[in-house]
Design an enzyme around this catalytic site. Structure first.
Site, PDB file in Angstrom:
ATOM      1  CE1 TYR A   1      -3.560   2.569   0.221  1.00 47.33           C
ATOM      2  CE2 TYR A   1      -2.504   3.364   2.209  1.00 47.33           C
ATOM      3  CZ  TYR A   1      -3.429   3.524   1.206  1.00 47.33           C
ATOM      4  OH  TYR A   1      -4.227   4.644   1.186  1.00 47.33           O
TER       5      TYR A   1
ATOM      6  CG  ASP B   1       5.245   4.480   1.442  1.00 45.61           C
ATOM      7  OD1 ASP B   1       5.261   5.232   2.430  1.00 45.61           O
ATOM      8  OD2 ASP B   1       4.210   4.214   0.796  1.00 45.61           O
TER       9      ASP B   1
ATOM     10  CE  LYS C   1      -0.193   6.943   7.613  1.00 45.57           C
ATOM     11  NZ  LYS C   1      -1.633   6.997   7.605  1.00 45.57           N
TER      12      LYS C   1
HETATM   13  C1  LIG Z   1       2.743   3.129   3.638  1.00 44.19           C
HETATM   14  C2  LIG Z   1       1.800   4.239   3.271  1.00 44.19           C
HETATM   15  N1  LIG Z   1       2.024   4.949   2.152  1.00 44.19           N
HETATM   16  C3  LIG Z   1       1.226   5.962   1.769  1.00 44.19           C
HETATM   17  C4  LIG Z   1       0.121   6.293   2.519  1.00 44.19           C
HETATM   18  C5  LIG Z   1      -0.769   7.415   2.065  1.00 44.19           C
HETATM   19  O1  LIG Z   1      -0.660   8.507   2.913  1.00 44.19           O
HETATM   20  P1  LIG Z   1      -1.866   9.574   3.017  1.00 44.19           P
HETATM   21  O2  LIG Z   1      -3.007   8.855   3.670  1.00 44.19           O
HETATM   22  O3  LIG Z   1      -1.311  10.688   3.841  1.00 44.19           O
HETATM   23  O4  LIG Z   1      -2.177   9.973   1.613  1.00 44.19           O
HETATM   24  C6  LIG Z   1      -0.153   5.588   3.696  1.00 44.19           C
HETATM   25  C7  LIG Z   1      -1.340   5.911   4.505  1.00 44.19           C
HETATM   26  O5  LIG Z   1      -1.753   5.206   5.389  1.00 44.19           O
HETATM   27  C8  LIG Z   1       0.702   4.533   4.072  1.00 44.19           C
HETATM   28  O6  LIG Z   1       0.458   3.809   5.180  1.00 44.19           O
END
Ligand SMILES: Cc1ncc(COP(=O)(O)O)c(C=O)c1O
Length: 446
Positions: A145, A247, A274
């Site tokens: 994700y 990520d 976050k």
């Molecule tokens: C690993 C990861 N990448 C990207 C995102 C996307 O971030 P955002 O919700 O701030 O768009 C998240 C969100 O939970 C995430 O856990």
């Protein structure tokens, strides 16, 4: 509390929301049933809903609220910034300071740019990698994700019907109607299988702009990518001029030096979000000076443009500074001890309730699973979960809610700095009762 309660204010708000918002929400990740509980306010690690029910919050807005509610340094920084200005066209000193703090902590980050969300930062990182390499394809791990950008949504939640061979995973779309031409740009590799991954990557050498990976993915119960696997990706990327992108939007909270410090492998680009925004919207792309040069409009013709009305807005910047300043190595150590206490306590409660469950995770990130034994990649996790997993998890979620414990509906429990050992122990006492009832309901369903 007694959930569900058709007479509750939350139930009424949900009905009202359904009329004006499809699905009654703007956040599909929140999968309560039969209605969603509405939040009112919070203090420390406790969150109060609109009916006055109090929960120990183990979601913390999917990690962003690492300091819980009402953390004074963030409240005061935001209040002071509100008086000065909400935003304007000129940059401010706070964005330099937040960038400096991030670069000082993360081994792979020398320079930083800001975005408004993790999703947006992933998108900018991909564009940056393309601009640097002149190549278009992006490799990602199966089931990974990375937010809502449709290229990286390929192979998010694949099923046996569409996932293809284990050593050669397919790239099924997540959103209906995703163009095949886009999916052709996604190369899917099996998490933690270095041999199969390298075989796939070698075939794509010269076409790949980036390999993106979450080194400690929440969806896999925070199982850590093997160091050898990450090192194999690192070596491949260095050899082929491909950008290695970590990520760390979620897993950066594992420690002071982020996931890259924890696993001991350094990426070219890092995507953040976050916790670096202290509860306000944020994303960031950081990386080596060489990788970040793609965004440098002072060094010659612009290769990749990156801008936005709210990028590096001062409210998120000052909240982020206060958040990170409160996250010292000692605080991370305390968060990790808190996570260990929770996981050990839950394991004991599972045994007491006679449940075949486990709590995996690292640091302040824990994940409850309705199975036992290791799941080292997406397929193992999916197959071990079995049919009806989400429904079973929702039943457990409901029992926890009834006990005043808020966990994510997929079983994530994410800690925060205001939590004390007493809060963890209270959580365990309540979870023990919830698990006993859940065990009874499992037997009734079986
Ligand atoms: C690993 C990861 N990448 C990207 C995102 C996307 O971030 P955002 O919700 O701030 O768009 C998240 C969100 O939970 C995430 O856990």
């Amino acid at each position: 509390m007694s959930f569900p309660d058709p007479q509750s204010r939350s139930a009424a708000l949900f009905e009202r929301a359904r009329r004006i918002m499809p699905g009654a929400n703007t956040r599909h990740m929140i999968t309560f049933g039969p209605y969603i509980v509405y939040g009112s306010h919070g203090a420390g690690c406790r969150l109060v809903d609109v009916d006055g029910n109090v929960y120990i919050d183990w979601v913390n807005n999917f990690s962003a609220q690492i300091h819980g509610y009402g953390y004074r340094p963030i409240v005061e920084a935001v209040r002071a910034q509100t008086e000065r200005m909400l935003c304007c066209i000129l940059p401010g000193e706070a964005e330099i300071e937040l960038a400096e703090i991030i670069a000082w902590r993360l081994p792979g980050v020398e320079q930083v740019r800001f975005a408004n969300s993790g999703t947006e930062a992933v998108m900018v990182a991909v564009k940056g990698a393309r601009g640097l390499t002149g190549r278009s394809k992006v490799a990602k791990t199966e089931g990974g994700y990375h937010g809502q950008y449709d290229l990286v949504e390929a192979s998010f939640l694949p099923t046996p019907e569409n996932w293809g061979p284990a050593t050669r995973p397919a790239a099924p779309p997540f959103a209906r109607g995703t163009p095949q031409s886009l999916l052709d740009q996604a190369v899917i590799v099996p998490f933690n299988d270095a041999t199969a991954t390298l075989e796939i990557l070698e075939e794509q050498a010269g076409q790949l702009a980036a390999v993106i990976i979450d080194p400690i993915p929440a969806r896999l119960g925070f199982v850590q990518a093997d160091r050898a696997y990450l090192q194999a990706l690192r070596d491949y990327c260095s050899r082929t001029g491909t950008l290695l992108v970590f990520d760390e939007v979620f897993c950066n909270r594992v420690g002071f030096h982020g996931a890259q410090g924890h696993v001991g492998v350094t990426p070219d680009l890092t995507v953040l979000g976050k916790i670096i925004g202290g509860g306000l919207p944020i994303g960031a792309i950081g990386g080596t000076r060489a990788a970040m040069s793609v965004f440098d409009n002072l060094a010659g013709p612009l290769r990749v443009s990156h801008s936005g009305t709210f990028t590096a807005n001062p409210m998120s910047m000052v909240a982020g500074i206060a958040s990170l300043q409160g996250l010292t190595p000692d605080v991370f150590a305390r968060l990790a001890a808190q996570g260990d206490r929770l996981r050990a306590g839950l394991a004991a409660r599972f045994r007491e309730a006679g449940l075949a469950m486990q709590a995996s995770g690292v640091g302040s990130m824990s994940s409850l699973q309705l199975f036992v034994g290791p799941a080292r990649n997406y397929r193992e996790f999916h197959l071990k979960s079995g049919p009806g997993y989400l429904q079973r998890m929702q039943r457990l979620h409901r029992e926890m809610l009834d006990e005043g414990v808020l966990m994510a509906t997929r079983g994530l429990m994410i800690g925060s700095t205001p939590m004390t050992d007493a809060d963890v122990d209270e959580t365990l006492e309540r979870a023990g009762r919830a698990l006993q009832r859940f065990a009874a309901s499992e037997q009734a369903v079986a």
